[in-house]
Design a protein around this motif. Structure first.
Motif, PDB file in Angstrom:
ATOM      1  N   GLU A  90       5.327   3.647  -3.900  1.00  0.00           N
ATOM      2  CA  GLU A  90       5.831   4.895  -3.293  1.00  0.00           C
ATOM      3  C   GLU A  90       5.785   6.100  -4.515  1.00  0.00           C
ATOM      4  OE1 GLU A  90       6.921   1.515  -0.911  1.00  0.00           O
ATOM      5  OE2 GLU A  90       6.875   1.900  -3.053  1.00  0.00           O
ATOM      6  N   GLN A  93       2.422   7.833  -4.861  1.00  0.00           N
ATOM      7  CA  GLN A  93       2.289   8.563  -3.942  1.00  0.00           C
ATOM      8  C   GLN A  93       2.899   9.910  -4.029  1.00  0.00           C
ATOM      9  OE1 GLN A  93       3.431   6.028  -0.560  1.00  0.00           O
ATOM     10  NE2 GLN A  93       1.309   5.206  -0.190  1.00  0.00           N
ATOM     11  N   CYS A 245       9.328   8.831   2.170  1.00  0.00           N
ATOM     12  CA  CYS A 245       9.529   8.754   3.705  1.00  0.00           C
ATOM     13  C   CYS A 245      10.580   9.944   4.116  1.00  0.00           C
ATOM     14  CB  CYS A 245       9.843   7.183   4.068  1.00  0.00           C
ATOM     15  SG  CYS A 245      11.489   6.910   3.471  1.00  0.00           S
ATOM     16  N   ASP A 266       4.565   9.747   3.037  1.00  0.00           N
ATOM     17  CA  ASP A 266       4.531   8.941   4.346  1.00  0.00           C
ATOM     18  C   ASP A 266       5.261   9.514   5.455  1.00  0.00           C
ATOM     19  OD1 ASP A 266       3.591   6.988   6.135  1.00  0.00           O
ATOM     20  OD2 ASP A 266       4.339   5.313   5.090  1.00  0.00           O
TER      21      ASP A 266
END
Length: 280
Positions: A90, A93, A245, A266
């Motif tokens: 994560e 990303q 997120c 995401d």
């Protein structure tokens, strides 16, 4: 049995079997425990550790994260090596997402933290960046870039994570004005307060915010509800948040009210919500 686990662990945790008590003890010692690491140390399968962690989380003894767990309320930071593994994908990303918003030739601050180190890795392909950092790991990562100008702040070296902090660091940061200040954080309260564990680290981050034309917060969702003790400031100081997120609808409304842009690595992931105890 590895020496990091004591023989009397089960006595200290009534109602738990020996292995489960050792998992809690390890979390108390290290701050974060990984499923794979526990499986190897305790000579059981990852599936067994997952079942133990799920049960311990149901009892409120641990808090589940991707790849492992930590104590539900922790007023000290997880050690650097564990933080580097926690939410690794994560963070990568998030780093790539931040990098897409930094143009070639920009000037920027990058501060302490494993997420800002992920940003540094993602920036290596840029050209002509001028970087000021108090993170020696960031400086080493960016030394691989093309025609970068890298300036390292002076101050006291914190050896366990190669961070530079202290009054000299703050004075150094205050000599510059840059295009982007990219910071990480250790905790975010529901009211938008940004929190960290080290007063000296917070003072450097505050100087970065004061001397950047745009301020980007790079953080993963596990920081929501984490009870660090030192106030850095409020989300209203930010220009943008980069996260893995979506935040909860209430937190999105808070960010929108202060004009903070939200960039999600995401967007298909479920939103982060605070539980009844204030955790995420």
């Amino acid at each position: 049995m590895p020496s990091s686990f004591t023989e009397s662990s089960n006595a200290a945790q009534p109602g738990l079997n020996r292995r489960q008590a050792q998992i809690v003890e390890k979390a108390q010692t290290d701050g974060f425990v990984s499923i794979d690491g526990l499986a190897a140390a305790l000579d059981v399968t990852p599936q067994t550790i997952r079942r133990d962690i799920n049960m311990l989380c149901q009892q409120g003894l641990l808090r589940r994260y991707h790849g492992g767990a930590s104590l539900p309320t922790n007023t000290r930071n997880i050690d650097y090596n564990s933080r580097r593994e926690l939410m690794r994908l994560e963070k990568e990303q998030i780093g790539q997402l931040v990098a897409r918003h930094i143009p070639d030739g920009a000037s920027l601050f990058l501060n302490i933290g494993t997420t800002t180190e992920a940003v540094a890795r993602a920036l290596v392909g840029h050209r002509g960046l001028r970087i000021i950092t108090n993170n020696l790991n960031v400086a080493m990562l960016l030394s691989q870039g093309q025609d970068f100008e890298i300036t390292v702040a002076g101050g006291r070296l914190r050896r366990h994570d190669m961070a530079v902090v202290g009054e000299a660091t703050v004075d150094f940061i205050n000599q510059f004005k840059v295009d982007f200040g990219i910071i990480g954080i250790s905790g975010i309260d529901p009211d938008g307060t940004l929190l960290d564990f080290d007063y000296r680290e917070v003072k450097v981050a505050q100087a970065i915010i004061a001397n950047a034309r745009q301020v980007f917060l790079a953080t993963d969702h596990t920081k929501f509800g984490r009870r660090a003790m030192v106030k850095l400031g409020h989300v209203s100081l930010l220009d943008a948040m980069f996260i893995d997120c979506p935040p909860s609808a209430a937190f999105l409304d808070l960010l929108a009210a202060h004009g903070v842009a939200v960039h999600v690595a995401d967007p298909a992931a479920p939103p982060v919500a605070y539980d009844e105890d204030g955790g995420a």
